[in-house]
Design an enzyme around this catalytic site. Structure first.
Site, PDB file in Angstrom:
ATOM      1  N   GLY A   1       0.810  -1.216   0.000  1.00 32.94           N
ATOM      2  CA  GLY A   1       0.000   0.000   0.000  1.00 32.94           C
ATOM      3  C   GLY A   1       0.841   1.264   0.000  1.00 32.94           C
ATOM      4  O   GLY A   1       0.366   2.343  -0.324  1.00 32.94           O
TER       5      GLY A   1
ATOM      6  N   ASP B   1       0.632 -11.109   6.779  1.00 33.23           N
ATOM      7  CA  ASP B   1       1.205 -10.266   5.726  1.00 33.23           C
ATOM      8  C   ASP B   1       2.502  -9.604   6.175  1.00 33.23           C
ATOM      9  O   ASP B   1       3.155  -8.938   5.378  1.00 33.23           O
ATOM     10  CB  ASP B   1       0.190  -9.208   5.266  1.00 33.23           C
ATOM     11  CG  ASP B   1      -0.334  -8.368   6.410  1.00 33.23           C
ATOM     12  OD1 ASP B   1      -0.956  -8.933   7.321  1.00 33.23           O
ATOM     13  OD2 ASP B   1      -0.108  -7.150   6.409  1.00 33.23           O
TER      14      ASP B   1
ATOM     15  N   ASP C   1       8.761  -5.494   8.348  1.00 34.70           N
ATOM     16  CA  ASP C   1       7.745  -4.491   8.690  1.00 34.70           C
ATOM     17  C   ASP C   1       7.812  -4.070  10.161  1.00 34.70           C
ATOM     18  O   ASP C   1       7.038  -4.527  11.009  1.00 34.70           O
ATOM     19  CB  ASP C   1       6.327  -4.997   8.355  1.00 34.70           C
ATOM     20  CG  ASP C   1       6.015  -4.779   6.887  1.00 34.70           C
ATOM     21  OD1 ASP C   1       6.918  -4.380   6.130  1.00 34.70           O
ATOM     22  OD2 ASP C   1       4.851  -5.018   6.490  1.00 34.70           O
TER      23      ASP C   1
HETATM   24  P1  AMP Z   1       0.937  -2.910   8.290  1.00 37.26           P
HETATM   25  O1  AMP Z   1       0.018  -2.920   9.460  1.00 37.26           O
HETATM   26  O2  AMP Z   1       1.928  -1.770   8.310  1.00 37.26           O
HETATM   27  O3  AMP Z   1       1.600  -4.212   8.064  1.00 37.26           O
HETATM   28  O4  AMP Z   1       0.059  -2.599   6.991  1.00 37.26           O
HETATM   29  C1  AMP Z   1      -1.034  -3.381   6.615  1.00 37.26           C
HETATM   30  C2  AMP Z   1      -1.474  -2.983   5.234  1.00 37.26           C
HETATM   31  O5  AMP Z   1      -1.822  -1.615   5.210  1.00 37.26           O
HETATM   32  C3  AMP Z   1      -0.423  -3.182   4.163  1.00 37.26           C
HETATM   33  O6  AMP Z   1      -1.080  -3.561   2.983  1.00 37.26           O
HETATM   34  C4  AMP Z   1       0.167  -1.804   4.040  1.00 37.26           C
HETATM   35  O7  AMP Z   1       0.752  -1.575   2.783  1.00 37.26           O
HETATM   36  C5  AMP Z   1      -1.048  -0.929   4.234  1.00 37.26           C
HETATM   37  N1  AMP Z   1      -0.733   0.396   4.746  1.00 37.26           N
HETATM   38  C6  AMP Z   1      -0.291   0.733   5.973  1.00 37.26           C
HETATM   39  N2  AMP Z   1      -0.117   2.059   6.072  1.00 37.26           N
HETATM   40  C7  AMP Z   1      -0.445   2.594   4.867  1.00 37.26           C
HETATM   41  C8  AMP Z   1      -0.479   3.911   4.334  1.00 37.26           C
HETATM   42  N3  AMP Z   1      -0.143   4.973   5.046  1.00 37.26           N
HETATM   43  N4  AMP Z   1      -0.862   4.054   3.051  1.00 37.26           N
HETATM   44  C9  AMP Z   1      -1.220   2.997   2.309  1.00 37.26           C
HETATM   45  N5  AMP Z   1      -1.219   1.740   2.753  1.00 37.26           N
HETATM   46  C10 AMP Z   1      -0.840   1.527   4.017  1.00 37.26           C
HETATM   47 MG    MG Z   2       2.880  -4.767   6.814  1.00 37.45          MG
END
Ligand code: AMP
Ligand code: MG
Length: 518
Positions: free
Chosen positions: A127, A283, A293
């Site tokens: 994302g 993920d 991550d």
């Molecule tokens: P995470 O909790 O950081 O592992 O993120 C979970 C999902 O949310 C993943 O698909 C990330 O790419 C997406 N994501 C987290 N923060 C953002 C953001 N600011 N913009 C776009 N996608 C995000």
């Molecule tokens: Mg992530």
């Protein structure tokens, strides 16, 4: 065929594939990056994952970021990438690694799905991560370089605060010798990013042999796209697990076996240094067994086995002492995803069950090393179990305890007293130290006590140390960040110029709240 995930005590029932709903949420197509431009003198090769075809990624360009500046960089990762000298003073590299037009790149964002907090979350994907290409066999990815078709209405950006944490954590893990993605550099911008308040944007350039996650496999399995699933598994085996091809079993079963082993070793190492990941969703699980991550992670201060570092984790699913169980659970999701290829339920479960002995052995090995022994021995299990019980019971600082025991083993002055000083009940500490001395006397062939100073770090990335570096960086002073980075790079050396890196945390450290917001 359905693999029943192991139960997670006190949490909702584990989902099965039947309960999975893939969010049918097709992403808007973006214009393809200019292939002709990318071909001209790119410092990167096209990522190998591109060979898999359009089902696996979207072409896109990073979103430009205003007035970027360098904040930090890592020589070791630059060396691994064989970057040209002076890259970190070169404006074309600064622009490129901030997501602006500069050097030609091959940008793409991959699609994956996953289980978040034990629940099937459907399609996720990169994302805010954009792969620029490969160099020296390593993928180079920008985190925070703008929205992608997988951003799900989020902004695709990352704030300086969380980017400093990711950059430093990557250094810290590598310094400790724990498998991790690396961070090449960190750039910042005055551009505003809104979280709970206005913050500024930053981009971390991450590097790894592959950023493929369990969730990539779950994505194609959940959609029933077995041909794509097989393509992905074949790709992973061919490029990253070639020994699985020569195995006497199905290469997919061999892949699951290898990932199970690596994941068990990884989480055992986390437990041995007091690292809490904070968001162990499928993920965020690397298929290569790398720490991946960095968000609301924490290196424990006082040892609390039930510590929850992620303020958003209201049920404590990802509490410190639950991490091995969670990784095991996550592996079942991977096993479920690979099942159409393996086509043997019992063999798959049998491989997944190798997690338990693999974890126990890896943990015993890691703890034996912490105790100053060259290898695990059954006689040592009660010794480290008792140590952890004592630390938990008296909320002793995890890192300081092991470091002071190491200093004592190396013959430092007053060191018995310095260990005891950490305890409310110094008598209990003394009794444990007697057991420790006895173990070394009884296992002379395995004993290498002075080595403990190379196994138990002086410096870990405590929350408050990160916080001090962040606050300084937010006011434009990157010196504390550089000093901490350097100490984390060599965490077994005493940071003589910065003794506060090895001190007990100040009272305000307990009030730091780290959530998923980043
Ligand atoms: P995470 O909790 O950081 O592992 O993120 C979970 C999902 O949310 C993943 O698909 C990330 O790419 C997406 N994501 C987290 N923060 C953002 C953001 N600011 N913009 C776009 N996608 C995000
Ligand atoms: Mg992530």
């Amino acid at each position: 065929m359905v693999i029943q995930n192991p139960a997670m005590p006190a949490l909702a029932d584990s989902p099965t594939i039947r309960a999975m709903l893939v969010a049918e949420n097709p992403a808007p197509a973006l214009a393809a990056a200019d292939a002709a431009q990318a071909a001209a003198a790119s410092p990167f090769a096209a990522p190998r994952i591109r060979q898999l075809g359009a089902a696996f990624f979207a072409d896109l360009n990073p979103t430009p970021l205003a007035a970027p500046h360098w904040i930090a960089h890592d020589h070791c990762t630059a060396q691994a990438l064989q970057l040209p000298a002076g890259w970190h003073q070169d404006d074309a590299w600064l622009q490129t690694l901030s997501g602006n037009p500069g050097l030609p790149v091959h940008p793409l964002a991959t699609v994956y799905s996953g289980h978040q907090f034990g629940v099937w979350a459907g399609q996720l994907g990169d994302g805010r991560a954009i792969l620029l290409g490969e160099r020296a066999g390593l993928e180079v990815q920008l985190k925070g370089a703008g929205p992608t078709p997988f951003s799900r209405r989020a902004d695709g950006r990352a704030v300086l605060r969380s980017s400093v944490r990711e950059f430093l954590a990557s250094q810290a893990m590598r310094g400790l010798g724990i498998p991790t993605t690396s961070a090449l550099c960190l750039t910042g911008s005055p551009s505003t990013v809104w979280r709970e308040q206005a913050e500024t944007a930053a981009v971390v350039t991450r590097v790894a042999p592959s950023f493929i996650r369990f969730g990539h496999f779950e994505h194609f399995a959940a959609k029933g796209e077995t041909a794509s699933l097989q393509q992905l598994a074949d790709f992973m085996v061919a490029h990253y697990y070639p020994t699985c091809l020569g195995a006497s079993e199905s290469p997919y079963l061999a892949l699951l076996r290898a990932v199970t082993q690596r994941s068990a070793e990884l989480v055992a190492l986390w437990q041995s240094v007091g690292f809490c990941h904070g968001v162990l969703n499928t993920d965020n699980m690397s298929i290569l067994g790398l720490t991946l991550d960095y968000g609301p992670f924490q290196f424990l201060d006082a040892f609390d086995p039930a510590h929850i570092c992620n303020h958003s984790d209201t049920q404590g699913r990802y509490a410190f002492n639950r991490q091995p169980g969670v990784v095991y659970w996550n592996l079942f999701c991977l096993g479920q995803a690979l099942l159409p290829l393996i086509d043997d339920h019992d063999a798959t479960v049998a491989v997944l069950e190798t997690f338990k002995p693999a974890y126990a052995q890896a943990f015993d090995r890691a703890m034996a090393r912490k105790l100053g022994f060259a290898a695990a021995d059954p006689a040592l299990t009660p010794l480290h179990t008792r140590a952890l019980e004592l630390l938990a019971g008296q909320r002793v600082d995890f890192t300081l305890f092991w470091r002071r025991v190491s200093q004592r083993a190396a013959g430092a002055e007053d060191s018995t007293q310095r260990v005891q000083d950490l305890f409310v009940d110094p008598g209990a500490a003394l009794a444990w130290l007697d057991d420790f001395d006895r173990a070394h006397a009884q296992l002379p062939a395995l004993s290498q006590a002075p080595q403990m100073l190379r196994t138990n770090p002086a410096v870990v990335l405590r929350n408050h140390l990160g916080e001090l570096a962040i606050r300084a960086a937010q006011s434009g002073d990157f010196t504390p960040l550089a000093q901490l980075q350097s100490a984390l790079d060599t965490p077994f050396d005493e940071p003589l110029a910065n003794p506060h890196f090895t001190a007990l945390p100040p009272d305000w450290a307990q009030g730091i709240e780290i959530s998923c917001s980043s």
